[in-house]
Motif scaffolding. Structure first.
Motif, PDB file in Angstrom:
ATOM      1  N   ARG A  20      38.912  39.782  34.689  1.00 32.02           N
ATOM      2  CA  ARG A  20      38.755  38.324  34.803  1.00 32.02           C
ATOM      3  C   ARG A  20      37.497  37.988  35.574  1.00 32.02           C
ATOM      4  O   ARG A  20      36.954  38.807  36.334  1.00 32.02           O
ATOM      5  CB  ARG A  20      39.976  37.674  35.434  1.00 32.02           C
TER       6      ARG A  20
ATOM      7  N   ALA B 248      36.379  34.650  38.032  1.00 30.70           N
ATOM      8  CA  ALA B 248      37.099  33.544  38.663  1.00 30.70           C
ATOM      9  C   ALA B 248      36.198  32.718  39.579  1.00 30.70           C
ATOM     10  O   ALA B 248      36.346  32.740  40.790  1.00 30.70           O
ATOM     11  CB  ALA B 248      38.295  34.108  39.446  1.00 30.70           C
ATOM     12  N   PRO B 249      35.263  31.973  39.001  1.00 27.94           N
ATOM     13  CA  PRO B 249      34.363  31.199  39.860  1.00 27.94           C
ATOM     14  C   PRO B 249      35.057  29.992  40.511  1.00 27.94           C
ATOM     15  O   PRO B 249      35.983  29.420  39.936  1.00 27.94           O
ATOM     16  CB  PRO B 249      33.283  30.720  38.881  1.00 27.94           C
ATOM     17  N   SER B 250      34.589  29.651  41.693  1.00 31.97           N
ATOM     18  CA  SER B 250      35.022  28.404  42.339  1.00 31.97           C
ATOM     19  C   SER B 250      34.001  27.341  41.942  1.00 31.97           C
ATOM     20  O   SER B 250      32.805  27.620  41.970  1.00 31.97           O
ATOM     21  CB  SER B 250      34.981  28.532  43.862  1.00 31.97           C
TER      22      SER B 250
ATOM     23  N   ASP C 249      38.782  28.701  40.008  1.00 28.41           N
ATOM     24  CA  ASP C 249      39.453  28.667  41.315  1.00 28.41           C
ATOM     25  C   ASP C 249      39.215  27.324  42.007  1.00 28.41           C
ATOM     26  O   ASP C 249      38.500  27.225  43.006  1.00 28.41           O
ATOM     27  CB  ASP C 249      38.943  29.829  42.184  1.00 28.41           C
TER      28      ASP C 249
ATOM     29  N   TYR D  23      42.622  30.852  49.459  1.00 25.42           N
ATOM     30  CA  TYR D  23      42.110  31.750  48.419  1.00 25.42           C
ATOM     31  C   TYR D  23      42.965  33.025  48.345  1.00 25.42           C
ATOM     32  O   TYR D  23      43.315  33.497  47.257  1.00 25.42           O
ATOM     33  CB  TYR D  23      40.634  32.040  48.749  1.00 25.42           C
TER      34      TYR D  23
ATOM     35  N   ARG E 195      34.338  42.261  41.144  1.00 30.23           N
ATOM     36  CA  ARG E 195      33.652  41.119  41.777  1.00 30.23           C
ATOM     37  C   ARG E 195      32.688  41.643  42.819  1.00 30.23           C
ATOM     38  O   ARG E 195      32.618  42.849  43.066  1.00 30.23           O
ATOM     39  CB  ARG E 195      34.690  40.184  42.412  1.00 30.23           C
TER      40      ARG E 195
ATOM     41  N   LEU F  88      33.295  40.143  48.702  1.00 31.66           N
ATOM     42  CA  LEU F  88      34.723  39.813  48.732  1.00 31.66           C
ATOM     43  C   LEU F  88      35.602  41.027  49.033  1.00 31.66           C
ATOM     44  O   LEU F  88      36.825  40.933  49.003  1.00 31.66           O
ATOM     45  CB  LEU F  88      35.126  39.162  47.398  1.00 31.66           C
TER      46      LEU F  88
ATOM     47  N   LYS G  29      26.555  29.756  46.219  1.00 29.81           N
ATOM     48  CA  LYS G  29      26.518  28.365  45.769  1.00 29.81           C
ATOM     49  C   LYS G  29      26.323  27.452  46.973  1.00 29.81           C
ATOM     50  O   LYS G  29      25.625  26.460  46.900  1.00 29.81           O
ATOM     51  CB  LYS G  29      27.836  28.034  45.077  1.00 29.81           C
TER      52      LYS G  29
HETATM   53  N1  GLU Z   1      36.550  32.135  43.422  1.00 29.64           N
HETATM   54  C1  GLU Z   1      35.845  33.016  44.295  1.00 29.64           C
HETATM   55  C2  GLU Z   1      34.377  32.736  44.289  1.00 29.64           C
HETATM   56  O1  GLU Z   1      33.879  32.092  43.396  1.00 29.64           O
HETATM   57  C3  GLU Z   1      35.947  34.477  43.980  1.00 29.64           C
HETATM   58  C4  GLU Z   1      36.945  34.883  43.088  1.00 29.64           C
HETATM   59  C5  GLU Z   1      37.158  36.354  42.899  1.00 29.64           C
HETATM   60  O2  GLU Z   1      36.443  36.951  42.110  1.00 29.64           O
HETATM   61  O3  GLU Z   1      38.107  36.832  43.480  1.00 29.64           O
HETATM   62  O4  GLU Z   1      33.699  33.198  45.180  1.00 29.64           O
END
Ligand code: GLU
Length: 293
Positions: free
Chosen positions: A10, A12-14, A46, A180, A198, A202, A239
């Protein structure tokens, strides 16, 4: 091509800003890991922190990904539509006494512990009941010294003592928004993600998310943390720091650069090609072991 249900990745951007080159690298790494294994690649937005989000950015992110030739499986999952599920989980954890209400503010924790700003460790002041009487509390998940261990596909064996690293951490903030750790921990497991790929920024979030999953009896995915893209001044592109947005008009050039950043060796002729050809090459030649640590 048959889709193998044995791999599901996946991105999963915020929606806190448009995608930048660092986002492209994370999207590409997760995409190629999935596609190389005939797996699925899901897109999740996200959007659980409205105060930090920007209007119109979700649309911009979807268009950008499309313009770079990413193809996701199924519907996009919006975390803002998952609030009921997060509520249910927090309620369950409170009932089981695995989580507890906390009246401490960040400021009071810093004052009481003498820690300076940055990563704070919460020593559990409210573990046996909130210290102060408030109308709203944050909710924290209990941790312990049991080590959270996993084998990162790039970085190798990892071991974290959550109690030392974070202490009991927040699942739901005092303003009602979910953290989160909670949202991603639940969603990665419940979406059946088999590997989270990712950025290594993180890495420190993984043990908290694994702890959420383990506490709920959900199986944690595998993890793979990619090298972080730094700006010329040596800072992580983000960002929040207004990194330059990527533009699909430059997709060929940027996809090529992103492949190189991930240690792959695309032939120079690909620079004169198109998205489709780059992706064809990349999916057929992707080698995780070329990615630097
Ligand atoms: N939503 C988070 C972000 O954009 C990270 C998501 C993830 O890959 O766990 O930084």
């Amino acid at each position: 091509m048959t889709i193998s249900p044995s791999y599901r990745g996946r991105f999963a951007p915020s929606p806190t800003g448009p995608l930048h080159f660092g986002s492209l690298v994370a999207a590409m790494g997760s995409y190629l890991q999935a596609k190389r294994q005939n797996g699925e690649w899901l897109l999740r937005i996200d959007d659980i922190d409205p105060p930090r989000e920007q209007k119109g950015v979700v649309d911009n992110i979807l268009k950008t990904l499309d313009g770079f030739g990413f193809e996701w499986n199924g519907e996009v999952l919006y975390q803002s539509n998952r609030r009921e599920r997060y509520h249910e989980v927090v309620h369950h954890l409170l009932e089981q006494k695995l989580a507890y209400p906390c009246s401490c503010s960040r400021k009071s924790i810093l004052e009481k512990t003498g820690q300076t700003k940055g990563e704070t460790v919460y020593p559990g002041f409210c573990r046996n009941g909130p210290l102060e009487n408030l109308s709203e509390y944050s909710i924290r998940l209990r941790c312990n010294h049991e080590l959270i261990q996993f084998d990162d596909a790039i970085l190798g064996p990892q071991s974290f003592d959550l109690e030392k690293m974070n202490g009991d951490f927040v699942l739901q903030r005092r303003d009602g928004y979910f953290s989160y750790h909670l949202a991603s921990g639940i969603d990665d497991a419940e979406q059946g993600i088999t590997e989270v790929v990712r950025g290594a920024d993180l890495l420190n979030c993984s043990p908290g998310q694994i702890h959420v999953q383990q506490t709920l009896g959900l199986s944690p995915p595998l993890y793979c943390h990619l090298p972080i893209v730094l700006s010329e001044s040596g800072q992580k592109l983000s960002k929040q720091s207004h990194a330059k947005p990527i533009d699909s008009k430059e997709s060929v050039d940027l996809l090529y650069k992103s492949l190189k950043f991930l240690g792959q060796m695309p032939p120079i002729e690909l620079m004169q090609s198109n998205n489709k050809e780059i992706w064809n090459w990349a999916i057929n030649h992707w080698q995780l072991d070329l990615v630097s640590k």
